[in-house]
Write an enzyme that holds these catalytic residues in place. Sequence first.
Site, short mmCIF file in Angstrom:
data_model
loop_
_atom_site.label_atom_id
_atom_site.label_comp_id
_atom_site.label_asym_id
_atom_site.label_seq_id
_atom_site.Cartn_x
_atom_site.Cartn_y
_atom_site.Cartn_z
N ASP A 1 4.10 2.87 -4.17
CA ASP A 1 3.11 3.56 -5.00
C ASP A 1 2.91 2.72 -6.26
OD1 ASP A 1 1.61 5.16 -6.64
OD2 ASP A 1 2.95 6.90 -6.54
N LYS B 1 -11.01 -0.29 -15.07
CA LYS B 1 -11.69 -1.51 -14.58
C LYS B 1 -12.07 -2.42 -15.75
CE LYS B 1 -11.62 -0.98 -10.08
NZ LYS B 1 -10.98 -1.94 -9.16
N ASP C 1 0.85 -1.20 0.00
CA ASP C 1 0.00 0.00 0.00
C ASP C 1 0.89 1.24 0.00
OD1 ASP C 1 -3.26 0.22 0.78
OD2 ASP C 1 -2.12 2.09 0.89
N TYR D 1 -11.40 5.71 -14.24
CA TYR D 1 -11.73 4.51 -13.46
C TYR D 1 -12.42 3.45 -14.33
CZ TYR D 1 -13.71 1.95 -9.37
OH TYR D 1 -14.07 1.02 -8.43
N THR E 1 -16.57 2.44 2.64
CA THR E 1 -15.12 2.61 2.67
C THR E 1 -14.76 4.06 2.34
OG1 THR E 1 -14.89 2.16 0.32
CG2 THR E 1 -14.79 0.25 1.79
N1 LIG Z 1 -16.23 1.36 -2.52
C1 LIG Z 1 -17.08 0.70 -3.29
O1 LIG Z 1 -18.31 0.77 -3.10
C2 LIG Z 1 -16.57 -0.15 -4.41
C3 LIG Z 1 -17.49 -0.65 -5.35
C4 LIG Z 1 -17.01 -1.47 -6.38
C5 LIG Z 1 -15.67 -1.79 -6.44
N2 LIG Z 1 -14.80 -1.28 -5.53
C6 LIG Z 1 -13.40 -1.67 -5.63
O2 LIG Z 1 -13.01 -2.27 -4.41
C7 LIG Z 1 -11.60 -2.07 -4.19
C8 LIG Z 1 -11.39 -1.47 -2.82
O3 LIG Z 1 -12.02 -0.20 -2.77
P1 LIG Z 1 -12.26 0.56 -1.40
O4 LIG Z 1 -13.63 1.11 -1.47
O5 LIG Z 1 -11.85 -0.30 -0.27
O6 LIG Z 1 -11.23 1.78 -1.61
P2 LIG Z 1 -10.41 2.60 -0.50
O7 LIG Z 1 -10.11 3.92 -1.12
O8 LIG Z 1 -11.15 2.59 0.77
O9 LIG Z 1 -9.07 1.75 -0.36
C9 LIG Z 1 -8.16 1.67 -1.44
C10 LIG Z 1 -6.79 1.25 -0.94
O10 LIG Z 1 -5.88 1.35 -2.06
C11 LIG Z 1 -4.71 2.05 -1.63
N3 LIG Z 1 -4.09 2.78 -2.73
C12 LIG Z 1 -4.60 3.85 -3.40
N4 LIG Z 1 -3.70 4.33 -4.26
C13 LIG Z 1 -2.60 3.54 -4.16
C14 LIG Z 1 -1.33 3.55 -4.80
N5 LIG Z 1 -0.98 4.50 -5.69
N6 LIG Z 1 -0.44 2.59 -4.47
C15 LIG Z 1 -0.75 1.66 -3.52
N7 LIG Z 1 -1.92 1.62 -2.88
C16 LIG Z 1 -2.84 2.55 -3.20
C17 LIG Z 1 -5.23 3.03 -0.57
O11 LIG Z 1 -4.18 3.51 0.25
C18 LIG Z 1 -6.24 2.17 0.17
O12 LIG Z 1 -5.64 1.40 1.19
C19 LIG Z 1 -11.13 -1.16 -5.34
O13 LIG Z 1 -10.54 -1.94 -6.35
C20 LIG Z 1 -12.41 -0.53 -5.83
O14 LIG Z 1 -12.31 -0.14 -7.16
C21 LIG Z 1 -15.22 -0.48 -4.51
#
Ligand SMILES: NC(=O)c1ccc[n+]([C@@H]2O[C@H](COP(=O)([O-])OP(=O)(O)OC[C@H]3O[C@@H](n4cnc5c(N)ncnc54)[C@H](O)[C@@H]3O)[C@@H](O)[C@H]2O)c1
Length: 252
Positions: free
Chosen positions: A65, A161, A39, A157, A193
């Site tokens: 990153d 995806k 992360d 995005y 989240t």
């Molecule tokens: N939140 C939703 O409702 C939702 C819906 C559909 C899909 N998703 C997918 O679920 C997954 C998790 O989403 P989430 O809601 O937990 O997001 P979040 O933003 O809460 O967490 C994302 C994580 O990715 C890390 N991250 C971001 N940029 C980074 C980088 N440059 N390098 C390394 N790490 C990095 C962040 O630090 C964080 O820990 C994602 O793939 C998202 O697209 C989420």
Amino acid sequence: MGLHGIRGQWCFLSGAADGLGNAIARELAARGMNLVLFDVQEAKVAALAHELQSLGVQSLPVAVDLADAAATATAVDHAVGKVGAPRALIHDAAVLTPRPFREWSFEGWRRELDIILQGAFVLAKGVWEPMIAQGHGSIVFISSGSALRGFPLESAYTPAKHGQEGLMKVLSIEGAEFNIAVNTATTGAPIDTPMSWGHYTPEMREGMISPRRLAPAFAYFAALDAGQATGLRFDAFQVSEAITLQSQVARA
Ligand SMILES: NC(=O)c1ccc[n+]([C@@H]2O[C@H](COP(=O)([O-])OP(=O)(O)OC[C@H]3O[C@@H](n4cnc5c(N)ncnc54)[C@H](O)[C@@H]3O)[C@@H](O)[C@H]2O)c1
């Protein structure tokens, strides 16, 4: 391999600091899986690794990153050098910047794609040969409704995806002969989240579920062999509900 087979095995997990990734890390650790946690949030991921160690599993925090391909490749190589080939790779990290197309710069657009799609490529590339050498592995990219449909304000995005789905389809075909399962998993529902807090409308927030409810599915995904399921787009909510129901029936 069944769900119990993951005990003592390693999972490489991106995006572990917050949100769904954090819930997956806790679920897998509770089931005895060791974790490499990638992360960009260095302090959070170090604190999580420390916490998981108190559950009796091994964990290695890796601050990286994912938009930086060379740094990501080096980080994966370093992790493989330390713990060997992982049983599973779960690429969860993503960012979602809602912005009208006319306001995107190429650099900003590229960064979002690099975290999501390039990240999937570089992480998978880093574990591919080690998984072939060990004779098995499971790779999962976290998907989204945006992997199938277009949404306004998501010109980075949504294509990123969509791209992950395409990469999954190719790798699942190429991975079959090496017993590497490659799948995607959508959340099945909006999740509570940090990503959602900044993006969702009040109506979407009403239907949000805790990421903890989705986490059991990832123990199942981590255990997959190519002969069981590959080239699929799972609904993590449905799989988790089935696992939870099954364990309730077994306890009754
Ligand atoms: N939140 C939703 O409702 C939702 C819906 C559909 C899909 N998703 C997918 O679920 C997954 C998790 O989403 P989430 O809601 O937990 O997001 P979040 O933003 O809460 O967490 C994302 C994580 O990715 C890390 N991250 C971001 N940029 C980074 C980088 N440059 N390098 C390394 N790490 C990095 C962040 O630090 C964080 O820990 C994602 O793939 C998202 O697209 C989420």
